[in-house]
Design an enzyme around this catalytic site. Structure first.
Site, PDB file in Angstrom:
ATOM      1  N   ARG A   1       0.824  -1.206   0.000  1.00 18.02           N
ATOM      2  CA  ARG A   1       0.000   0.000   0.000  1.00 18.02           C
ATOM      3  C   ARG A   1       0.865   1.265   0.000  1.00 18.02           C
ATOM      4  O   ARG A   1       0.557   2.244  -0.672  1.00 18.02           O
ATOM      5  CB  ARG A   1      -0.940  -0.006   1.215  1.00 18.02           C
ATOM      6  CG  ARG A   1      -1.948   1.110   1.148  1.00 18.02           C
ATOM      7  CD  ARG A   1      -2.964   1.059   2.286  1.00 18.02           C
ATOM      8  NE  ARG A   1      -3.617   2.353   2.392  1.00 18.02           N
ATOM      9  CZ  ARG A   1      -3.923   2.951   3.550  1.00 18.02           C
ATOM     10  NH1 ARG A   1      -3.631   2.352   4.691  1.00 18.02           N
ATOM     11  NH2 ARG A   1      -4.513   4.118   3.554  1.00 18.02           N
TER      12      ARG A   1
ATOM     13  N   LYS B   1      10.314   6.518  15.347  1.00 14.71           N
ATOM     14  CA  LYS B   1      10.604   5.549  14.289  1.00 14.71           C
ATOM     15  C   LYS B   1      10.789   6.211  12.932  1.00 14.71           C
ATOM     16  O   LYS B   1      11.760   5.936  12.222  1.00 14.71           O
ATOM     17  CB  LYS B   1       9.487   4.489  14.246  1.00 14.71           C
ATOM     18  CG  LYS B   1       9.791   3.319  13.358  1.00 14.71           C
ATOM     19  CD  LYS B   1       9.354   3.592  11.962  1.00 14.71           C
ATOM     20  CE  LYS B   1       9.759   2.459  11.039  1.00 14.71           C
ATOM     21  NZ  LYS B   1       9.336   2.734   9.658  1.00 14.71           N
TER      22      LYS B   1
ATOM     23  N   PRO C   1      15.767   2.525  13.455  1.00 17.75           N
ATOM     24  CA  PRO C   1      14.303   2.574  13.391  1.00 17.75           C
ATOM     25  C   PRO C   1      13.724   1.319  14.043  1.00 17.75           C
ATOM     26  O   PRO C   1      13.933   0.215  13.552  1.00 17.75           O
ATOM     27  CB  PRO C   1      14.004   2.573  11.884  1.00 17.75           C
ATOM     28  CG  PRO C   1      15.302   2.923  11.208  1.00 17.75           C
ATOM     29  CD  PRO C   1      16.380   2.423  12.120  1.00 17.75           C
TER      30      PRO C   1
ATOM     31  N   HIS D   1       8.802  -4.985  13.330  1.00 16.62           N
ATOM     32  CA  HIS D   1       9.750  -6.061  12.999  1.00 16.62           C
ATOM     33  C   HIS D   1      10.966  -6.042  13.925  1.00 16.62           C
ATOM     34  O   HIS D   1      11.372  -7.059  14.460  1.00 16.62           O
ATOM     35  CB  HIS D   1      10.200  -5.954  11.542  1.00 16.62           C
ATOM     36  CG  HIS D   1       9.121  -6.327  10.580  1.00 16.62           C
ATOM     37  ND1 HIS D   1       8.639  -7.612  10.479  1.00 16.62           N
ATOM     38  CD2 HIS D   1       8.413  -5.587   9.713  1.00 16.62           C
ATOM     39  CE1 HIS D   1       7.679  -7.647   9.561  1.00 16.62           C
ATOM     40  NE2 HIS D   1       7.523  -6.427   9.083  1.00 16.62           N
TER      41      HIS D   1
END
Length: 295
Positions: free
Chosen positions: A124, A216, A233, A237
């Site tokens: 996206r 981030k 960052p 994950h």
DNA sequence: CGTCGACCTGGATG
DNA sequence: GCATCCAGGTCGA
């Protein structure tokens, strides 16, 4: 469009791995070649053998490629450093041959691109940025059966209508993009670029004064766009990877300002100037694992 | 300080 | 089909 050749030793660059893992967003595989936009330049690469052919529109192919992929950095020596500093990194270095830390040619493009990423997903994000460039960017070239557009200027974004951006699928990020464009206009002309000269923590604090820029996103812009190799960052994950594979004491905790800083401090202590690279291997390893098994 | 919910959207999951 | 969750978060309460 002139085509030139460049020697790329085997194993130095895995181009698909570099450009399709969320470090950059405007690369496509077309007719066996790889084409990517970097701000207002189109770079086309044929990553075959050890003499790659490169062409570009709006820039010189070799300097552009060298800049984007940090070709001045010897990947083998980075890998040696990472493994020497923490042997757990060997598994990720082995699993991700040719993975490089990318370097954007425009901090502005980098900032606006990563403003699209919060609570979003790669497909996206890519589509959003593509539509943004089609709608507000100058046409640069026609190649491979499509039109390629420059990334929109700050001036253009500052004039955009929120409803317009929402119609392009930006959701609540529409307002942030416009607000940040206007905020940049209100500052010194090269304010964003000047953050490259500040110490990491100062630059991060300054970036976070912009609306929609939290820790981030700030770290992404610092790492990929402002050459701050101390940036880490910490997204979902990284957070999961750190808990599972690196710092078990984080298990059961949640990602807060404190734990975020704890992770950054740990990387600095462990990896020093190689922090950004270390992060990239860990991040990508977790990203690919989660893609493989849908997690 | 840490937690919670809202915020757009589209694909995946049940 | 339809509810719910989640994806490279951020912000204010």
């Amino acid at each position: 469009m002139k085509t030139v050749r460049l020697s790329v030793p085997a194993g130095e660059v895995n181009l698909p791995l570099c450009v399709r893992t969320g470090q950059v967003f405007r690369w496509y595989e077309i007719q066996g070649l790889w084409a990517g936009m970097a701000n207002d330049a189109l770079l086309i690469v044929n990553p075959e053998g050890n003499r790659w052919s490169l062409s570009a529109v709006g820039g010189e192919p070799i300097p552009l490629f060298t800049h984007l992929f940090r070709m001045e950095v010897d990947l083998k020596s980075v890998q040696v450093q990472l493994i020497r500093r923490d042997s757990r990194w060997e598994q990720w270095v082995r699993a991700l041959p040719g993975l490089r830390l990318m370097r954007w040619t425009s901090a502005t493009e980098c900032l606006f691109s990563f403003l699209c990423t919060p609570a979003n997903n790669l497909p996206r994000i890519t589509g959003m940025i593509e539509r943004l460039c089609e709608r507000y960017g100058t046409p640069i070239a026609e190649w491979g059966g499509r039109q390629w557009h420059a990334f929109p200027t700050v001036e253009r974004l500052a004039q955009a209508e929120e409803a317009d951006l929402r119609a392009l699928g930006f959701g609540y990020r529409a307002r942030t993009l416009i607000e940040v464009a206007r905020a940049l206009q209100a500052r010194e002309p090269n304010w964003l670029e000047s953050l490259a000269e500040l110490p990491y923590w100062d630059a991060k604090q300054a970036l976070m004064t912009l609306p929609g820029v939290g820790a981030k996103v700030a770290d992404c812009v610092l790492l990929f766009g402002l050459n701050h190799n101390l940036a880490v960052p910490v997204d979902t994950h990284m957070w999961q990877a750190m808990q599972k594979w690196v710092l078990p004491e984080l298990r059961g905790k949640s990602l807060t300002e404190r734990t975020y800083r704890q992770i950054v401090d740990w990387f600095h202590e462990r990896f020093g100037e190689w922090t950004g690279w270390a992060h990239q291997y860990l991040f990508t390893a977790h990203l690919l694992e989660s893609q493989r098994k849908g997690e």
